[in-house]
Design an enzyme around this catalytic site. Structure first.
Site, mmCIF file in Angstrom:
data_model
loop_
_atom_site.group_PDB
_atom_site.id
_atom_site.type_symbol
_atom_site.label_atom_id
_atom_site.label_comp_id
_atom_site.label_asym_id
_atom_site.label_seq_id
_atom_site.Cartn_x
_atom_site.Cartn_y
_atom_site.Cartn_z
ATOM 1 N N ARG A 1 62.806 30.303 -6.503
ATOM 2 C CA ARG A 1 61.868 31.240 -7.127
ATOM 3 C C ARG A 1 62.479 32.627 -7.001
ATOM 4 N NH1 ARG A 1 56.551 33.641 -5.295
ATOM 5 N NH2 ARG A 1 55.242 33.911 -7.142
ATOM 6 N N ASN B 1 53.156 37.405 -10.074
ATOM 7 C CA ASN B 1 52.909 37.034 -8.686
ATOM 8 C C ASN B 1 51.550 37.534 -8.214
ATOM 9 O OD1 ASN B 1 53.978 36.114 -5.931
ATOM 10 N ND2 ASN B 1 53.422 38.243 -5.515
ATOM 11 N N GLU B 2 50.766 36.651 -7.605
ATOM 12 C CA GLU B 2 49.488 37.016 -6.962
ATOM 13 C C GLU B 2 48.767 38.096 -7.765
ATOM 14 O OE1 GLU B 2 50.425 37.933 -2.891
ATOM 15 O OE2 GLU B 2 51.253 35.942 -2.504
ATOM 16 N N HIS C 1 49.182 29.877 -3.170
ATOM 17 C CA HIS C 1 49.981 30.396 -2.067
ATOM 18 C C HIS C 1 49.223 30.116 -0.770
ATOM 19 C CE1 HIS C 1 52.318 33.442 -4.792
ATOM 20 N NE2 HIS C 1 52.406 32.187 -5.202
ATOM 21 N N TYR D 1 48.808 30.536 2.944
ATOM 22 C CA TYR D 1 49.064 31.247 4.184
ATOM 23 C C TYR D 1 47.904 30.960 5.144
ATOM 24 C CZ TYR D 1 53.002 33.384 1.777
ATOM 25 O OH TYR D 1 54.175 33.585 1.109
ATOM 26 N N GLU E 1 54.093 29.517 -2.758
ATOM 27 C CA GLU E 1 54.556 30.194 -1.552
ATOM 28 C C GLU E 1 53.847 29.580 -0.355
ATOM 29 O OE1 GLU E 1 54.081 34.402 -1.273
ATOM 30 O OE2 GLU E 1 54.941 34.814 -3.259
ATOM 31 N N TRP F 1 58.445 30.747 1.262
ATOM 32 C CA TRP F 1 58.726 32.191 1.262
ATOM 33 C C TRP F 1 59.327 32.552 2.610
ATOM 34 C CZ3 TRP F 1 58.076 35.988 -2.454
ATOM 35 C CH2 TRP F 1 58.354 37.294 -2.009
#
Length: 464
Positions: A95, A173-174, A240, A242, A269, A298
């Site tokens: 990416r 992105n995001e 993503h 996290y 991610e 990431w």
């Protein structure tokens, strides 16, 4: 450079939002149960990646499961060797962070994009190109809108046209922070429709709001509507993961919900830890392996918080704890990544003159169908195998394979199959979506990791 990476940083909702998954996803899945049947059939974009239910399909008609890392190209343009390094480490996907010009890191020029595309192809990796300027829009000062991201893509259209078999376009992105996350739905629909109007035939990747973590379930609730808005039915959703995904159950619930919708999902991610909090990375990897879900860690190097670096100082010899989790764990890149079939076989690493070649599987057994094992990678104490199924007499709706190991081999893990072993005898069966094979055609059916010496015994195929 002193550039601060923001793709895995910024405000994140933490413990206060963790309870949403357990309580909300089951009810949401049930509520949406009647919607996904209304979605358009998957479009077949000639010569590029397509979507088939939950699966990303490459230009040769084979499922492609991303196992990769992220390279922050726009911040570290001098680290050109990173593409080759990440590929050599075993990743099948990179990416790539690009700039659209709204943030102070500048703009990635069309010439730079062309060079990146050429390098990705030379290094035999699929590249997911993403505009990073949209990160946290509505909450992050100076962030770009998705519409501004599409302006960037329009400017590089001529570079990317014709590269649909090698490049996926991650629009932004995001793209929304935690402020008014509900705006994500219409903004994403508008961006997809505009990309198609420009002429993009690539698979489009769309990130979730809430800094990519979707803790308010906006992407989850509206994914069918967004997918239906794509005239090519070729949109891939990216979550993503996290600290919102700090428990195994939170990961399982989110994956379950997309599977119930029969919509494609990747983990665009994730890291083994984030902002001092736990991430259920082992569950992400194990569940992704079992379900055929792609993921991208990431990131390779260069983070302002070095705990996120998989390798220090862009040096592939300086692996970190994060790098070990992404690359060397049981379901990490080294043990599970397979090249996209558009690149053919990996060359012999001991022979620099050996070019990539077309696979030469063992001679199949005659019958209604046939199958063959190919050795993809061999590291001495273990090896990675791939199994191809051919419909030799009429189309297949399902298959069951059996074989016997010659001596000392055993399957330690497998994907895209239901596999059982009894001593040296192995039985493997399709998992539904990969059971269909057109008459006279072959498909990559599944893969596995085995212990012992690499072997390619004859495989018996039974049509179901």
């Amino acid at each position: 450079m002193t550039t601060t990476l923001t793709g895995a940083s910024g405000p994140r909702q933490r413990s206060a939002v963790r309870t949403w998954l357990t309580a909300g996803l089951t009810a949401l899945t049930v509520a949406l149960a009647g919607i996904w049947t209304l979605l358009p059939a998957s479009a077949q974009t000639e010569g590029g990646f397509t979507i088939d239910g939950t699966q990303l399909i490459d230009a040769n008609g084979n499922p492609f499961i991303m196992r990769g890392s992220t390279h922050p190209d726009v911040w570290y343009q001098g680290e050109w060797d990173s593409y080759g390094e990440i590929s050599d480490l075993g990743a099948n996907t990179i990416r790539v962070v690009l700039g659209s010009g709204q943030r102070d890191w500048g703009i990635t020029t069309p010439d730079r994009v062309a060079d990146i595309v050429a390098e990705c192809k030379a290094q035999r990796v699929i590249c997911v190109l993403e505009v990073h300027d949209t990160t946290g829009y509505g909450e992050e000062s100076g962030a770009a809108t998705l519409d501004e991201a599409v302006d960037f893509w329009e400017g590089v259209y001529d570079v990317l046209a014709g590269e649909e078999a090698y490049i996926l376009v991650n629009i932004g992105n995001e793209p929304i922070g935690n402020t008014d996350a509900g705006q994500w739905t219409q903004a994403t629909i508008d961006a997809i429709e505009r990309m198609r109007d420009i002429g993009f035939e690539h698979t489009l990747v769309v990130d979730a709001p809430n800094w990519g973590q979707d803790w308010q379930q906006v992407m989850l609730a509206n994914a069918p509507q967004v997918f239906a808005a794509d005239s090519d039915a070729n949109t891939l959703f990216s979550i993503h993961m996290y600290q919102v995904y700090g428990t195994a159950q939170s990961v399982v619930d989110y994956f379950d919900a997309f599977e119930a919708m029969d919509l494609p999902l990747i983990v665009g991610e994730y890291a083994y830890t984030h902002q001092g909090e736990t991430v259920a990375w082992e569950t992400i990897q194990a569940e992704a392996q079992a379900r055929g879900i792609g993921w991208i860690g990431w990131s390779y190097s260069g983070n302002s918080d070095p705990i996120l670096d998989q390798f220090l100082n862009f040096d592939p010899s300086q692996i970190t704890t994060a790098g070990e989790a992404i690359f060397e764990s049981q379901y990490g890149i080294v043990n599970t990544a397979e090249r996209a079939s558009v690149f053919g076989d990996d060359p012999d690493p001991t022979d620099p003159t050996d070019p990539p070649t077309t696979d030469e599987p063992t001679e199949p057994v005659e019958g209604d169908c046939s199958a063959a094992i190919t050795v993809v990678n061999d590291w001495g104490s273990g090896w990675q195998g791939r199994v191809d199924v051919t419909a030799s007499e009429g189309a297949l709706e399902g298959w069951r394979l059996t074989w016997s190991w010659p001596a000392g081999q055993a399957v330690s893990s497998s994907w895209n199959t239901t596999l059982t072993s009894s001593g040296a005898n192995v039985t493997a069966q399709d998992v539904g979506w990969n059971g269909s094979v057109a008459s006279g055609q072959s498909r990559e059916a599944f893969g596995f990791i085995a212990t012992g010496a690499a072997a390619t015994p004859a495989v018996t195929c039974e049509a179901l």
